[in-house]
Design an enzyme around this catalytic site. Structure first.
Site, short mmCIF file in Angstrom:
data_model
loop_
_atom_site.label_atom_id
_atom_site.label_comp_id
_atom_site.label_asym_id
_atom_site.label_seq_id
_atom_site.Cartn_x
_atom_site.Cartn_y
_atom_site.Cartn_z
N ASN A 16 69.12 29.71 61.44
CA ASN A 16 68.60 30.69 62.40
C ASN A 16 67.16 31.05 62.00
OD1 ASN A 16 67.93 33.21 63.58
ND2 ASN A 16 70.08 33.54 64.06
N ASP A 18 65.06 33.15 63.59
CA ASP A 18 64.56 34.39 64.20
C ASP A 18 63.57 35.13 63.31
OD1 ASP A 18 66.18 33.99 66.37
OD2 ASP A 18 67.73 35.39 65.72
N HIS A 19 63.87 35.15 62.01
CA HIS A 19 63.06 36.02 61.16
C HIS A 19 61.74 35.41 60.74
CE1 HIS A 19 65.90 39.11 61.58
NE2 HIS A 19 66.88 38.30 61.22
N ARG A 27 52.29 40.82 62.80
CA ARG A 27 50.83 40.83 62.89
C ARG A 27 50.31 40.45 64.28
NH1 ARG A 27 47.63 41.22 58.18
NH2 ARG A 27 48.71 42.82 57.00
N HIS A 52 67.78 33.54 68.65
CA HIS A 52 68.32 34.59 69.51
C HIS A 52 67.18 35.16 70.36
CE1 HIS A 52 70.84 38.60 69.61
NE2 HIS A 52 70.50 38.18 70.82
N ARG A 54 66.24 37.85 72.37
CA ARG A 54 66.73 39.19 72.69
C ARG A 54 66.05 39.75 73.92
NH1 ARG A 54 69.28 42.96 69.50
NH2 ARG A 54 70.26 42.09 67.67
N ARG A 58 62.16 40.88 70.34
CA ARG A 58 61.65 41.40 69.07
C ARG A 58 61.38 40.29 68.06
NH1 ARG A 58 66.85 44.46 66.60
NH2 ARG A 58 66.87 45.37 68.66
N GLU A 79 71.21 31.86 71.08
CA GLU A 79 72.04 33.06 71.10
C GLU A 79 71.52 33.97 72.19
OE1 GLU A 79 72.01 35.06 67.38
OE2 GLU A 79 72.87 33.39 66.32
N THR A 110 72.76 41.99 65.12
CA THR A 110 74.03 41.97 65.84
C THR A 110 75.09 42.61 64.95
OG1 THR A 110 73.27 39.89 66.74
CG2 THR A 110 75.54 40.48 67.20
N GLU A 160 82.44 31.52 67.45
CA GLU A 160 81.80 31.75 66.15
C GLU A 160 82.33 33.08 65.62
OE1 GLU A 160 77.53 31.17 65.82
OE2 GLU A 160 77.44 32.60 64.17
N HIS A 199 76.80 35.11 59.93
CA HIS A 199 76.24 36.46 59.79
C HIS A 199 76.41 36.96 58.36
CE1 HIS A 199 74.66 40.41 60.80
NE2 HIS A 199 74.27 39.86 61.94
N1 PXP Z 1 75.34 33.97 64.14
C1 PXP Z 1 75.07 34.91 65.07
C2 PXP Z 1 75.83 34.87 66.35
C3 PXP Z 1 74.08 35.90 64.86
O1 PXP Z 1 73.82 36.81 65.80
C4 PXP Z 1 73.34 35.84 63.66
C5 PXP Z 1 72.25 36.84 63.41
O2 PXP Z 1 71.31 36.80 64.40
C6 PXP Z 1 73.63 34.84 62.72
C7 PXP Z 1 74.67 33.94 62.98
C8 PXP Z 1 72.90 34.71 61.43
O3 PXP Z 1 73.08 35.86 60.67
P1 PXP Z 1 72.18 36.09 59.40
O4 PXP Z 1 70.78 36.20 59.88
O5 PXP Z 1 72.71 37.37 58.82
O6 PXP Z 1 72.37 34.92 58.50
#
Ligand code: PXP
Length: 248
Positions: A16, A18-19, A27, A52, A54, A58, A79, A110, A160, A199
């Site tokens: 994932n 996202d981060h 920034r 994801h 959103r 974000r 997601e 989430t 999942e 997660h």
């Molecule tokens: N699976 C789902 C459905 C999620 O929403 C997330 C977090 O966005 C993850 C997996 C990954 O979780 P983590 O970032 O805590 O590893």
């Protein structure tokens, strides 16, 4: 050793990203680019990329989705919340997979699984439209037999299981949560649903989850991106991959 049909030898890793976008957005510029992270993840052994989109954008934005769909060499798992806006985006871009998650504006991440059991009527059409577009639908649910039953009724090919609670507790509570995940994975597999989990997974807690034989995929994000600060993204993914492989 003979393995049962319910046992998946290769446990796929969905990374994932996202981060990566969270850091970029702090920034407001373009660096670090999520697509670059996705390319490194693929080379380091990720089987898929998860992102994801959103409602408040974000982290991942619409243009990231365009970039990912345009150049990823491995499948994209999008997601998304069960909203009309997200449905039309998914149907337009047609990612390999869509994972339906609950979404609250005020939450930091989430916080729990989708309550599929109490919104079957609403989800029915949603899941059907994605399935008709050949998008592999997954429901992000708690490891609870009621939620698995709902997924069976909805005809979701994948669930999942939310491992957030497992990741937060310890000792006997963790053992109990692991059993819930394991029982739910067996129930899903017995009913022809492919079980995934994710997660809050880290190097320290991934192995018992990865050892659940029916699980076919883990989705891991925050820890891998955070750990990349210390050992690089490819290094953190390779180490996670090795732990997952050893657990099988
Ligand atoms: N699976 C789902 C459905 C999620 O929403 C997330 C977090 O966005 C993850 C997996 C990954 O979780 P983590 O970032 O805590 O590893």
């Amino acid at each position: 050793m003979t393995r049962s049909l319910n046992q998946t030898r290769h446990l796929r890793l969905g990374v994932n990203i996202d981060h990566v976008a969270t850091i970029r957005n702090a920034r407001g510029g373009e660096h670090p680019e999520p697509i670059r992270a996705a390319t490194i993840a693929a080379a380091a052994g990720a089987d898929g990329i998860t992102a994801h989109l959103r409602e408040d954008r974000r982290h991942i934005r619409d243009d990231d989705l365009v970039a990912l769909m345009g150049s990823l060499s491995i499948p994209l798992n999008l997601e998304m919340a069960a909203t009309d806006e997200m449905l039309s985006i998914a149907l337009r871009h047609k990612p390999h997979a869509a994972c339906i998650v609950p979404e609250k504006r005020e939450e930091r991440t989430t916080e729990g699984g989708l309550d599929a059991a109490s919104q079957q009527e609403r989800l029915n059409d949603f899941v059907g439209q994605l399935r008709d577009a050949n998008i592999r639908v997954s429901l992000f649910i708690e490891p609870d037999p009621r939620q698995v039953e709902a997924a069976i009724h909805l005809g979701a090919p994948v669930v999942e299981f939310h491992t957030g609670h497992y990741a937060e507790v310890s000792g006997a509570e963790r053992e109990a949560e692991l059993r819930r995940i394991s029982d739910a994975a067996a129930l899903a597999a017995k009913n022809g649903i492919e079980p995934h989990a994710g997660h809050g997974l880290t190097f320290d807690n991934v192995v018992p989850v990865a050892a659940i034989p029916q699980l076919a995929e883990l989705n891991i994000g925050h820890f891998l991106i955070g750990e990349a600060i210390f050992g690089g993204l490819a290094g953190s993914i390779r180490q996670m991959r090795a732990l997952m492989n050893d657990a099988r």
